[in-house]
Motif scaffolding. Structure first.
Motif, PDB file in Angstrom:
ATOM      1  N   PHE A   1       0.825  -1.202   0.000  1.00 12.92           N
ATOM      2  CA  PHE A   1       0.000   0.000   0.000  1.00 12.92           C
ATOM      3  C   PHE A   1       0.864   1.257   0.000  1.00 12.92           C
ATOM      4  CE2 PHE A   1      -2.722   3.263   2.025  1.00 12.92           C
ATOM      5  CZ  PHE A   1      -3.707   3.303   1.037  1.00 12.92           C
ATOM      6  N   TYR A   2       1.969   1.230   0.723  1.00 17.52           N
ATOM      7  CA  TYR A   2       2.883   2.381   0.737  1.00 17.52           C
ATOM      8  C   TYR A   2       3.378   2.682  -0.672  1.00 17.52           C
ATOM      9  CZ  TYR A   2       7.159   5.058   1.418  1.00 17.52           C
ATOM     10  OH  TYR A   2       8.141   6.011   1.312  1.00 17.52           O
ATOM     11  N   GLU A   3       3.848   1.645  -1.376  1.00 16.84           N
ATOM     12  CA  GLU A   3       4.360   1.866  -2.731  1.00 16.84           C
ATOM     13  C   GLU A   3       3.239   2.273  -3.681  1.00 16.84           C
ATOM     14  OE1 GLU A   3       8.253  -1.111  -2.591  1.00 16.84           O
ATOM     15  OE2 GLU A   3       6.536  -1.645  -3.843  1.00 16.84           O
ATOM     16  N   TRP A   4       2.067   1.689  -3.510  1.00 19.70           N
ATOM     17  CA  TRP A   4       0.919   2.051  -4.355  1.00 19.70           C
ATOM     18  C   TRP A   4       0.614   3.540  -4.222  1.00 19.70           C
ATOM     19  CZ3 TRP A   4      -2.464  -1.091  -7.406  1.00 19.70           C
ATOM     20  CH2 TRP A   4      -3.623  -0.450  -7.839  1.00 19.70           C
ATOM     21  N   THR A   5       0.542   4.030  -2.989  1.00 17.05           N
ATOM     22  CA  THR A   5       0.198   5.438  -2.790  1.00 17.05           C
ATOM     23  C   THR A   5       1.311   6.363  -3.273  1.00 17.05           C
ATOM     24  OG1 THR A   5       1.007   5.332  -0.492  1.00 17.05           O
ATOM     25  CG2 THR A   5      -1.352   4.997  -0.862  1.00 17.05           C
ATOM     26  N   ARG A   6       2.573   5.939  -3.147  1.00 19.34           N
ATOM     27  CA  ARG A   6       3.673   6.777  -3.641  1.00 19.34           C
ATOM     28  C   ARG A   6       3.613   6.900  -5.169  1.00 19.34           C
ATOM     29  NH1 ARG A   6       3.573   6.934   0.928  1.00 19.34           N
ATOM     30  NH2 ARG A   6       2.322   8.698   0.300  1.00 19.34           N
ATOM     31  N   MET A   7       3.098   5.860  -5.819  1.00 16.22           N
ATOM     32  CA  MET A   7       2.963   5.918  -7.274  1.00 16.22           C
ATOM     33  C   MET A   7       1.736   6.705  -7.714  1.00 16.22           C
ATOM     34  SD  MET A   7       4.053   2.247  -8.932  1.00 16.22           S
ATOM     35  CE  MET A   7       2.769   1.312  -8.098  1.00 16.22           C
ATOM     36  N   CYS A   8       0.621   6.502  -7.013  1.00 16.59           N
ATOM     37  CA  CYS A   8      -0.677   6.936  -7.523  1.00 16.59           C
ATOM     38  C   CYS A   8      -1.200   8.249  -6.957  1.00 16.59           C
ATOM     39  CB  CYS A   8      -1.727   5.847  -7.265  1.00 16.59           C
ATOM     40  SG  CYS A   8      -1.336   4.262  -8.031  1.00 16.59           S
ATOM     41  N   ARG A   9      -0.604   8.738  -5.882  1.00 14.02           N
ATOM     42  CA  ARG A   9      -1.093   9.977  -5.301  1.00 14.02           C
ATOM     43  C   ARG A   9      -0.340  11.188  -5.855  1.00 14.02           C
ATOM     44  NH1 ARG A   9      -1.271   8.704   1.173  1.00 14.02           N
ATOM     45  NH2 ARG A   9      -3.258   7.568   1.238  1.00 14.02           N
ATOM     46  N   PRO A  10      -1.073  12.207  -6.326  1.00 12.03           N
ATOM     47  CA  PRO A  10      -0.416  13.466  -6.647  1.00 12.03           C
ATOM     48  C   PRO A  10       0.193  14.051  -5.373  1.00 12.03           C
ATOM     49  CG  PRO A  10      -2.641  13.399  -7.542  1.00 12.03           C
ATOM     50  CD  PRO A  10      -2.504  12.219  -6.619  1.00 12.03           C
TER      51      PRO A  10
ATOM     52  N   VAL B   1     -15.545  -2.791   3.798  1.00 13.77           N
ATOM     53  CA  VAL B   1     -15.827  -1.551   4.536  1.00 13.77           C
ATOM     54  C   VAL B   1     -14.752  -0.512   4.254  1.00 13.77           C
ATOM     55  CG1 VAL B   1     -15.964  -0.531   6.840  1.00 13.77           C
ATOM     56  CG2 VAL B   1     -17.156  -2.677   6.350  1.00 13.77           C
ATOM     57  N   MET B   2     -13.490  -0.920   4.244  1.00 16.02           N
ATOM     58  CA  MET B   2     -12.397   0.024   3.972  1.00 16.02           C
ATOM     59  C   MET B   2     -12.565   0.680   2.615  1.00 16.02           C
ATOM     60  SD  MET B   2      -8.870  -1.690   5.388  1.00 16.02           S
ATOM     61  CE  MET B   2      -8.828  -2.891   4.063  1.00 16.02           C
ATOM     62  N   VAL B   3     -12.865  -0.128   1.630  1.00 11.78           N
ATOM     63  CA  VAL B   3     -13.006   0.395   0.266  1.00 11.78           C
ATOM     64  C   VAL B   3     -14.190   1.348   0.172  1.00 11.78           C
ATOM     65  CG1 VAL B   3     -13.499  -0.237  -2.121  1.00 11.78           C
ATOM     66  CG2 VAL B   3     -11.871  -1.594  -0.794  1.00 11.78           C
ATOM     67  N   VAL B   4     -15.320   0.955   0.727  1.00 14.25           N
ATOM     68  CA  VAL B   4     -16.529   1.788   0.659  1.00 14.25           C
ATOM     69  C   VAL B   4     -16.309   3.111   1.385  1.00 14.25           C
ATOM     70  CG1 VAL B   4     -18.927   1.982   1.393  1.00 14.25           C
ATOM     71  CG2 VAL B   4     -18.112  -0.141   0.362  1.00 14.25           C
ATOM     72  N   VAL B   5     -15.746   3.072   2.587  1.00  9.99           N
ATOM     73  CA  VAL B   5     -15.514   4.300   3.356  1.00  9.99           C
ATOM     74  C   VAL B   5     -14.590   5.244   2.598  1.00  9.99           C
ATOM     75  CG1 VAL B   5     -14.411   5.232   5.433  1.00  9.99           C
ATOM     76  CG2 VAL B   5     -15.963   3.283   5.603  1.00  9.99           C
TER      77      VAL B   5
ATOM     78  N   TRP C   1      -8.101   5.684  -6.451  1.00 12.74           N
ATOM     79  CA  TRP C   1      -6.834   4.957  -6.480  1.00 12.74           C
ATOM     80  C   TRP C   1      -6.482   4.427  -5.095  1.00 12.74           C
ATOM     81  CZ3 TRP C   1      -4.457   2.929 -10.436  1.00 12.74           C
ATOM     82  CH2 TRP C   1      -4.650   3.476 -11.715  1.00 12.74           C
ATOM     83  N   ASP C   2      -6.732   5.239  -4.062  1.00 13.07           N
ATOM     84  CA  ASP C   2      -6.469   4.780  -2.696  1.00 13.07           C
ATOM     85  C   ASP C   2      -7.341   3.582  -2.348  1.00 13.07           C
ATOM     86  OD1 ASP C   2      -4.539   6.642  -2.238  1.00 13.07           O
ATOM     87  OD2 ASP C   2      -5.608   7.753  -0.686  1.00 13.07           O
ATOM     88  N   ALA C   3      -8.609   3.638  -2.726  1.00 10.40           N
ATOM     89  CA  ALA C   3      -9.527   2.530  -2.460  1.00 10.40           C
ATOM     90  C   ALA C   3      -9.055   1.271  -3.187  1.00 10.40           C
ATOM     91  CB  ALA C   3     -10.940   2.900  -2.891  1.00 10.40           C
ATOM     92  N   SER C   4      -8.630   1.437  -4.437  1.00  6.12           N
ATOM     93  CA  SER C   4      -8.114   0.291  -5.195  1.00  6.12           C
ATOM     94  C   SER C   4      -6.859  -0.265  -4.537  1.00  6.12           C
ATOM     95  CB  SER C   4      -7.801   0.704  -6.635  1.00  6.12           C
ATOM     96  OG  SER C   4      -8.953   1.179  -7.290  1.00  6.12           O
ATOM     97  N   GLY C   5      -5.990   0.621  -4.059  1.00  6.80           N
ATOM     98  CA  GLY C   5      -4.773   0.185  -3.400  1.00  6.80           C
ATOM     99  C   GLY C   5      -5.047  -0.554  -2.100  1.00  6.80           C
ATOM    100  N   LEU C   6      -6.036  -0.081  -1.341  1.00  8.54           N
ATOM    101  CA  LEU C   6      -6.424  -0.776  -0.112  1.00  8.54           C
ATOM    102  C   LEU C   6      -6.891  -2.193  -0.419  1.00  8.54           C
ATOM    103  CD1 LEU C   6      -8.341   2.008   1.874  1.00  8.54           C
ATOM    104  CD2 LEU C   6      -6.247   0.824   2.602  1.00  8.54           C
ATOM    105  N   ALA C   7      -7.746  -2.315  -1.427  1.00 10.51           N
ATOM    106  CA  ALA C   7      -8.248  -3.640  -1.807  1.00 10.51           C
ATOM    107  C   ALA C   7      -7.107  -4.537  -2.280  1.00 10.51           C
ATOM    108  CB  ALA C   7      -9.308  -3.494  -2.894  1.00 10.51           C
TER     109      ALA C   7
END
Length: 276
Positions: free
Chosen positions: A41-50, A86-90, A108-114
């Motif tokens: 998740f850390y690497e996902w967010t570093r890639m996908c978050r502006p 629940v994590m994804v929906v929230v 993107w964050d929701a996808s990364g969590l899943a």
């Protein structure tokens, strides 16, 4: 020390640690899965978050920590799967309350969590703490690792048409075919050595896992290309990030978990595949 030496050393260290914790199973292996979930998740967010995307605060990270705690505690599969939903929906709902750019980041964050949570969940529940779980994980490793190795060497030796040039220019159709053959052979050899009796079924399962593993590799390549990244991170010397090393493995783990969960139970998916 050159890049090849770094790759070899880091690969050996990772393999020894992974196999050691796999052998132990139980809490040690769940801790490994929890660490992998966090790093993915850390690497996902570093890639996908502006860089400027801060509207969600630490909500996704907090949700992930709750999931990791539940995973380490050994909660049943039904609770873990419900928690993922629940994590994804929230995350999606909170993101939708912000401006358009934040809504896209939230997706993107929701996808990364899943992606991260399902990866850790699948591996942890496949291993469980018994002999069947150990054989299931070793079978998974054999198929995925052999697929990677065979695809690399067959692709370099034979060449030919590209598999998906717009996503991963280096991959060839010959490599994909060679990887599938190598994965099935390695899986069957492992299953036979473990005394499994349903080799015909396991051969089909190995083929499915090999193909899913290659699809998982392409999916991660697509995510990186979508966000103009060459590697998912720099944590592993000579290899890039954790996602770069486990993209095929986690996709195949989820496929094996689904196959075993449908045929047996969600909490003990390895029981049908490799009866004790």
């Amino acid at each position: 020390m050159n890049n090849l030496q770094l790759r070899v050393i880091s690969a050996v260290v990772l393999a020894v640690v992974t196999l050691g914790l796999t052998w132990l199973g139980g809490l040690p292996f769940r801790l490994l899965c929890a660490a992998m979930t966090i790093l993915i998740f850390y690497e996902w967010t570093r890639m996908c978050r502006p860089v400027a995307a801060t509207g969600l605060g630490l909500l996704p990270e907090a949700l992930l920590l709750v999931f990791v705690g539940a995973l380490v505690a050994g909660l049943p599969a039904s609770w873990l799967l419900l928690l993922v939903a629940v994590m994804v929906v929230v995350t999606v709902v909170v993101a939708s309350m912000h401006q358009t750019s934040m809504h896209q980041t939230g997706q993107w964050d929701a996808s990364g969590l899943a992606y991260a949570a399902i990866s850790g969940l699948s591996l942890a529940l496949l291993r469980d703490g018994d002999h069947s779980g150990l054989v299931a994980i070793l079978f998974l490793f054999a198929v995925v690792w052999a697929t990677d190795i065979a695809a690399y060497f067959v692709g370099r030796a034979v060449g030919g048409p590209k598999l998906a040039p717009s996503i991963s220019p280096g991959k060839t159709q010959s490599g994909a075919l060679g990887g599938a053959v190598g994965g099935v052979v390695a899986g069957l050899l492992l299953a036979a050595a473990a005394g499994a009796g349903n080799l015909a079924v396991l051969g089909v399962v190995a083929l499915v896992l090999s193909l899913v593993s290659q699809a998982g590799d392409l999916f991660e390549s697509w995510v990186k290309r979508r966000h103009n990244r060459k590697d998912s991170g720099t944590l592993i010397p000579g290899h890039g990030g954790v996602m770069d090393r486990v993209d095929g493995l986690v996709a195949a783990a989820f496929a094996l978990y689904v196959i075993g969960g449908i045929s047996a139970t969600a909490d003990h998916p390895a029981q049908w595949l490799f009866p004790a």
